[in-house]
Design a protein around this motif. Structure first.
Motif, PDB file in Angstrom:
ATOM      1  N   ARG A   8      27.815  -5.197  -5.432  1.00 28.52           N
ATOM      2  CA  ARG A   8      27.540  -4.500  -7.147  1.00 28.52           C
ATOM      3  C   ARG A   8      27.725  -5.653  -7.595  1.00 28.52           C
ATOM      4  O   ARG A   8      28.532  -6.558  -7.825  1.00 28.52           O
ATOM      5  CB  ARG A   8      28.751  -3.642  -7.311  1.00 28.52           C
ATOM      6  CG  ARG A   8      28.787  -3.117  -8.621  1.00 28.52           C
ATOM      7  CD  ARG A   8      29.777  -1.986  -8.548  1.00 28.52           C
ATOM      8  NE  ARG A   8      30.900  -2.325  -8.530  1.00 28.52           N
ATOM      9  CZ  ARG A   8      31.554  -3.359  -9.507  1.00 28.52           C
ATOM     10  NH1 ARG A   8      31.041  -3.498 -10.808  1.00 28.52           N
ATOM     11  NH2 ARG A   8      32.848  -3.824  -9.212  1.00 28.52           N
ATOM     12  N   ASP A  36      24.110  -2.252  -5.910  1.00 28.15           N
ATOM     13  CA  ASP A  36      23.994  -1.558  -7.258  1.00 28.15           C
ATOM     14  C   ASP A  36      23.874  -2.564  -8.420  1.00 28.15           C
ATOM     15  O   ASP A  36      24.800  -3.401  -8.300  1.00 28.15           O
ATOM     16  CB  ASP A  36      25.256  -0.433  -7.419  1.00 28.15           C
ATOM     17  CG  ASP A  36      24.916   0.856  -6.735  1.00 28.15           C
ATOM     18  OD1 ASP A  36      23.901   1.673  -6.990  1.00 28.15           O
ATOM     19  OD2 ASP A  36      25.882   1.270  -5.832  1.00 28.15           O
ATOM     20  N   ARG A  49      27.128   6.521  -7.613  1.00 26.03           N
ATOM     21  CA  ARG A  49      26.262   5.587  -8.041  1.00 26.03           C
ATOM     22  C   ARG A  49      24.900   5.721  -7.120  1.00 26.03           C
ATOM     23  O   ARG A  49      25.061   6.139  -6.106  1.00 26.03           O
ATOM     24  CB  ARG A  49      26.739   4.037  -7.727  1.00 26.03           C
ATOM     25  CG  ARG A  49      28.061   3.676  -8.490  1.00 26.03           C
ATOM     26  CD  ARG A  49      28.554   2.266  -7.867  1.00 26.03           C
ATOM     27  NE  ARG A  49      30.122   2.514  -8.423  1.00 26.03           N
ATOM     28  CZ  ARG A  49      30.784   1.489  -7.805  1.00 26.03           C
ATOM     29  NH1 ARG A  49      30.591   0.771  -6.770  1.00 26.03           N
ATOM     30  NH2 ARG A  49      32.343   1.557  -8.017  1.00 26.03           N
ATOM     31  N   THR A  50      23.878   5.325  -7.650  1.00 23.86           N
ATOM     32  CA  THR A  50      22.618   5.443  -6.985  1.00 23.86           C
ATOM     33  C   THR A  50      22.638   4.936  -5.501  1.00 23.86           C
ATOM     34  O   THR A  50      22.263   5.811  -4.454  1.00 23.86           O
ATOM     35  CB  THR A  50      21.603   4.754  -7.693  1.00 23.86           C
ATOM     36  OG1 THR A  50      21.262   5.361  -9.033  1.00 23.86           O
ATOM     37  CG2 THR A  50      20.257   5.169  -7.117  1.00 23.86           C
ATOM     38  N   GLU A  51      23.003   3.552  -5.242  1.00 20.41           N
ATOM     39  CA  GLU A  51      23.133   3.191  -4.147  1.00 20.41           C
ATOM     40  C   GLU A  51      24.385   3.302  -3.358  1.00 20.41           C
ATOM     41  O   GLU A  51      24.364   3.217  -2.086  1.00 20.41           O
ATOM     42  CB  GLU A  51      22.652   1.627  -4.250  1.00 20.41           C
ATOM     43  CG  GLU A  51      21.344   1.196  -4.468  1.00 20.41           C
ATOM     44  CD  GLU A  51      20.213   1.930  -3.617  1.00 20.41           C
ATOM     45  OE1 GLU A  51      20.416   1.194  -2.313  1.00 20.41           O
ATOM     46  OE2 GLU A  51      19.571   2.853  -3.960  1.00 20.41           O
TER      47      GLU A  51
END
Length: 210
Positions: A8, A36, A49-51
């Motif tokens: 991240r 991310d 979070r998206t990922e």
């Protein structure tokens, strides 16, 4: 069984590839990377979070989750501890590149469990404390300057974000000051300042938009 790196970065100028390279240099064989970009570890939970969502779906019992340090999972104490415990219950092994820490749910010995959980709590608390210290340094600098941008910023750092991260990474793996200085091109004095006051040095980078 797969070894998955979660990376991240909170700003667009930081580099995901560096985290993968560091993990490989530490001896990890990475099967997949979930990352991310531009996501704060303070206000956004991993599962939001998206990922991060994909990571929860992807990990299976017997897999190994690799992170540079627990602060990549997040900088919120409750979220980080809940996340690590969730993965351990799932049968996932969590390993950190820095300090080569390993967390899993295999042990049933009460004393080992207590030591493990205390260490997880300490690392998660440290991650949150570092984030809060950086924010406080920014607020204090802005307040003291009272609108004077040059005074607020102070002297421009002699290191960039990449060098700052590399100093922290190498220090975490036990490298000496001279070795770090040679690898980063920084002076020993600058290396010692970053190691001794990482929160203040990161705050200086943020003040200059670095």
């Amino acid at each position: 069984m797969a070894t998955i790196l979660y990376a991240r970065v909170s700003t667009t100028d930081q580099n995901i590839a560096h985290q993968k390279t560091q993990a490989e240099n530490a001896g990890f064989t990475i099967d997949d990377v979930v990352a991310d970009h531009g996501i704060s570890g303070i206000g956004t939970k991993l599962k939001d979070r998206t990922e991060g969502k994909r990571l929860f779906d992807k990990l299976r019992s017997g897999d190994t989750l690799v992170v540079r340090w627990v602060d990549r999972l997040g900088r919120n104490y409750q979220d980080v501890t809940d996340t690590i415990r969730h993965f351990m219950r799932q049968g996932v092994i969590i390993r950190t590149v820095i300090n080569n820490m390993t967390f899993d749910g295999a042990t049933k010995d009460p004393m080992q469990e207590a030591v493990r959980d205390a260490l997880i709590a300490f690392m998660a608390a440290t991650a949150q404390a570092q984030a809060e210290a950086t924010k406080e340094a920014q607020r204090a600098g802005i307040e003291a300057a009272k609108g004077d941008v040059s005074k607020y910023r102070g002297k421009k750092p002699s290191y960039n974000r990449e060098a700052f991260t590399k100093v922290q990474d190498m220090n975490g793996t036990g490298a000496g000051t001279s070795q770090i200085a040679k690898a980063t091109g920084l002076t020993r004095q600058t290396v010692l300042r970053i190691v001794g006051d990482p929160q203040g040095c990161e705050a200086a980078l943020l003040r200059w938009g670095m």
